[in-house]
Scaffold this motif. Structure first.
Motif, mmCIF file in Angstrom:
data_model
loop_
_atom_site.group_PDB
_atom_site.id
_atom_site.type_symbol
_atom_site.label_atom_id
_atom_site.label_comp_id
_atom_site.label_asym_id
_atom_site.label_seq_id
_atom_site.Cartn_x
_atom_site.Cartn_y
_atom_site.Cartn_z
ATOM 1 N N CYS A 84 16.991 -20.294 -3.119
ATOM 2 C CA CYS A 84 15.941 -20.931 -2.312
ATOM 3 C C CYS A 84 14.588 -20.293 -2.600
ATOM 4 O O CYS A 84 13.583 -20.992 -2.782
ATOM 5 N N LEU A 85 14.562 -18.971 -2.659
ATOM 6 C CA LEU A 85 13.311 -18.284 -3.003
ATOM 7 C C LEU A 85 12.909 -18.618 -4.434
ATOM 8 O O LEU A 85 11.732 -18.869 -4.721
ATOM 9 N N GLU A 86 13.878 -18.645 -5.321
ATOM 10 C CA GLU A 86 13.600 -19.002 -6.712
ATOM 11 C C GLU A 86 12.973 -20.392 -6.797
ATOM 12 O O GLU A 86 12.053 -20.625 -7.591
ATOM 13 N N SER A 87 13.449 -21.320 -5.978
ATOM 14 C CA SER A 87 12.902 -22.677 -5.975
ATOM 15 C C SER A 87 11.432 -22.667 -5.585
ATOM 16 O O SER A 87 10.607 -23.354 -6.203
ATOM 17 N N ALA A 88 11.090 -21.900 -4.554
ATOM 18 C CA ALA A 88 9.691 -21.808 -4.135
ATOM 19 C C ALA A 88 8.831 -21.203 -5.239
ATOM 20 O O ALA A 88 7.721 -21.687 -5.525
ATOM 21 N N TYR A 147 3.296 -14.268 -0.482
ATOM 22 C CA TYR A 147 4.418 -14.304 0.459
ATOM 23 C C TYR A 147 5.747 -14.131 -0.281
ATOM 24 O O TYR A 147 6.631 -13.392 0.164
ATOM 25 N N CYS A 148 5.878 -14.802 -1.427
ATOM 26 C CA CYS A 148 7.110 -14.661 -2.217
ATOM 27 C C CYS A 148 7.279 -13.232 -2.730
ATOM 28 O O CYS A 148 8.409 -12.726 -2.816
ATOM 29 N N GLU A 149 6.170 -12.595 -3.058
ATOM 30 C CA GLU A 149 6.228 -11.230 -3.597
ATOM 31 C C GLU A 149 6.887 -10.248 -2.637
ATOM 32 O O GLU A 149 7.524 -9.284 -3.069
ATOM 33 N N LYS A 150 6.738 -10.476 -1.363
ATOM 34 C CA LYS A 150 7.227 -9.483 -0.400
ATOM 35 C C LYS A 150 8.752 -9.379 -0.396
ATOM 36 O O LYS A 150 9.306 -8.427 0.156
ATOM 37 N N TYR A 151 9.417 -10.342 -1.036
ATOM 38 C CA TYR A 151 10.880 -10.320 -1.070
ATOM 39 C C TYR A 151 11.427 -9.707 -2.360
ATOM 40 O O TYR A 151 12.631 -9.780 -2.618
ATOM 41 N N ALA A 202 12.203 -6.779 -3.289
ATOM 42 C CA ALA A 202 13.274 -5.787 -3.149
ATOM 43 C C ALA A 202 14.609 -6.416 -2.771
ATOM 44 O O ALA A 202 15.659 -5.773 -2.897
ATOM 45 N N ASP A 203 14.578 -7.676 -2.341
ATOM 46 C CA ASP A 203 15.794 -8.315 -1.833
ATOM 47 C C ASP A 203 16.498 -9.190 -2.862
ATOM 48 O O ASP A 203 17.578 -9.714 -2.578
ATOM 49 N N VAL A 204 15.882 -9.380 -4.025
ATOM 50 C CA VAL A 204 16.445 -10.332 -4.988
ATOM 51 C C VAL A 204 16.753 -9.646 -6.316
ATOM 52 O O VAL A 204 16.304 -8.526 -6.581
ATOM 53 N N CYS A 205 17.498 -10.351 -7.140
ATOM 54 C CA CYS A 205 17.956 -9.786 -8.410
ATOM 55 C C CYS A 205 16.810 -9.666 -9.420
ATOM 56 O O CYS A 205 15.723 -10.225 -9.233
ATOM 57 N N LYS A 206 17.089 -8.967 -10.514
ATOM 58 C CA LYS A 206 16.064 -8.745 -11.539
ATOM 59 C C LYS A 206 15.580 -10.054 -12.148
ATOM 60 O O LYS A 206 14.392 -10.210 -12.455
ATOM 61 N N ARG A 207 16.493 -11.002 -12.345
ATOM 62 C CA ARG A 207 16.113 -12.277 -12.964
ATOM 63 C C ARG A 207 15.024 -12.972 -12.147
ATOM 64 O O ARG A 207 14.032 -13.465 -12.705
ATOM 65 N N ILE A 208 15.181 -12.996 -10.840
ATOM 66 C CA ILE A 208 14.179 -13.650 -9.998
ATOM 67 C C ILE A 208 12.918 -12.793 -9.911
ATOM 68 O O ILE A 208 11.803 -13.316 -9.836
ATOM 69 N N ASN A 209 13.077 -11.474 -9.977
ATOM 70 C CA ASN A 209 11.897 -10.611 -10.028
ATOM 71 C C ASN A 209 11.045 -10.901 -11.258
ATOM 72 O O ASN A 209 9.814 -10.879 -11.192
ATOM 73 N N PHE A 210 11.700 -11.175 -12.376
ATOM 74 C CA PHE A 210 10.943 -11.533 -13.582
ATOM 75 C C PHE A 210 10.151 -12.828 -13.357
ATOM 76 O O PHE A 210 9.014 -12.967 -13.823
ATOM 77 N N LYS A 211 10.752 -13.772 -12.636
ATOM 78 C CA LYS A 211 10.051 -15.029 -12.356
ATOM 79 C C LYS A 211 8.889 -14.799 -11.393
ATOM 80 O O LYS A 211 7.838 -15.444 -11.510
ATOM 81 N N ILE A 212 9.073 -13.888 -10.460
ATOM 82 C CA ILE A 212 7.963 -13.526 -9.573
ATOM 83 C C ILE A 212 6.850 -12.867 -10.382
ATOM 84 O O ILE A 212 5.658 -13.126 -10.156
#
Length: 219
Positions: free
Chosen positions: A158-162, A188-192, A194-204
């Protein structure tokens, strides 16, 4: 249904070189007097746009042409645009809901299909934003749907979708007020992180880089 088959036949030939000819072919089909035909046509457009990433921008251009043709006929608010927006909003809810549903023994193929549908829908929404068939308010409703779903379920998709929606639509920002809102949702998405995997961190990371480059636009 014969008209739907005709519409699908035209859309199956969609390409850059044939675009103008196929738009003409499509508008010659008896579309303009039957709301049900519009609804069916929009369903076919969504289905094919979601499954055809190479041509997704052409499907958005096609939607714009259809709306313009209908406006030329009726000089008023059109069925097509209303139904297009309704379909988009329903698809966001359905695809997002399907992806988050806990389905026992769901095979890898189905999971991958849901993922492709979700990404395809996000790309199409972004392209509709580009041609101004989706305004920021509609786009924001989609973002809020994804973010609330993440906060409720903590499903990373869901976060990845946003994040993907912000990233894909960001280059089409057209004014400073909208840019400020994109900036806010990105932060707002950045604040999460620490809660998500590396793959989604790369997208952030990609999203942050795009934001810091002024969304790739001179706005």
């Amino acid at each position: 249904m014969e008209i739907v088959r005709a519409i699908r036949g035209v859309l199956n030939k969609l390409s850059t070189k044939k675009f103008d000819t196929l738009v003409q072919d499509l508008t010659e089909i008896d579309l303009w007097y039957d709301k049900e035909t519009f609804v069916e046509m929009i369903s076919v457009i969504f289905e094919q746009a979601i499954q055809s990433p190479v041509y997704v921008s052409l499907y958005a251009d096609l939607c714009l042409k259809i709306q313009q043709n209908e406006n030329d006929l009726y000089k008023a608010e059109t069925w097509f645009h209303r139904e297009l927006v309704h379909k988009l909003q329903r698809m966001v809810e359905v695809v997002n809901g399907d992806f988050n549903a806990e389905i026992e023994n769901e095979d890898l193929f189905m999971k991958m299909k849901k993922k492709r549908d979700l990404i395809g829908l996000i790309r199409f929404i972004s392209q509709l934003f580009r041609v101004n068939l989706v305004n920021f308010k509609i786009l924001e409703n989609c973002l809020v749907t994804y973010l609330r779903a993440y906060e409720r379920t903590m499903n990373e998709s869901c976060l990845e979708s946003a994040v993907l929606l912000l990233y894909n639509a960001g280059p089409f920002i057209h004014d400073l007020d909208v840019k400020a809102k994109f900036d806010g949702y990105s932060e707002y998405c950045e604040k999460y992180r620490a809660d998500v995997c590396k793959r989604i961190n790369f997208k952030i990371d990609d999203l942050v880089n795009l934001r810091e480059s002024n969304w790739g636009r001179n706005v």
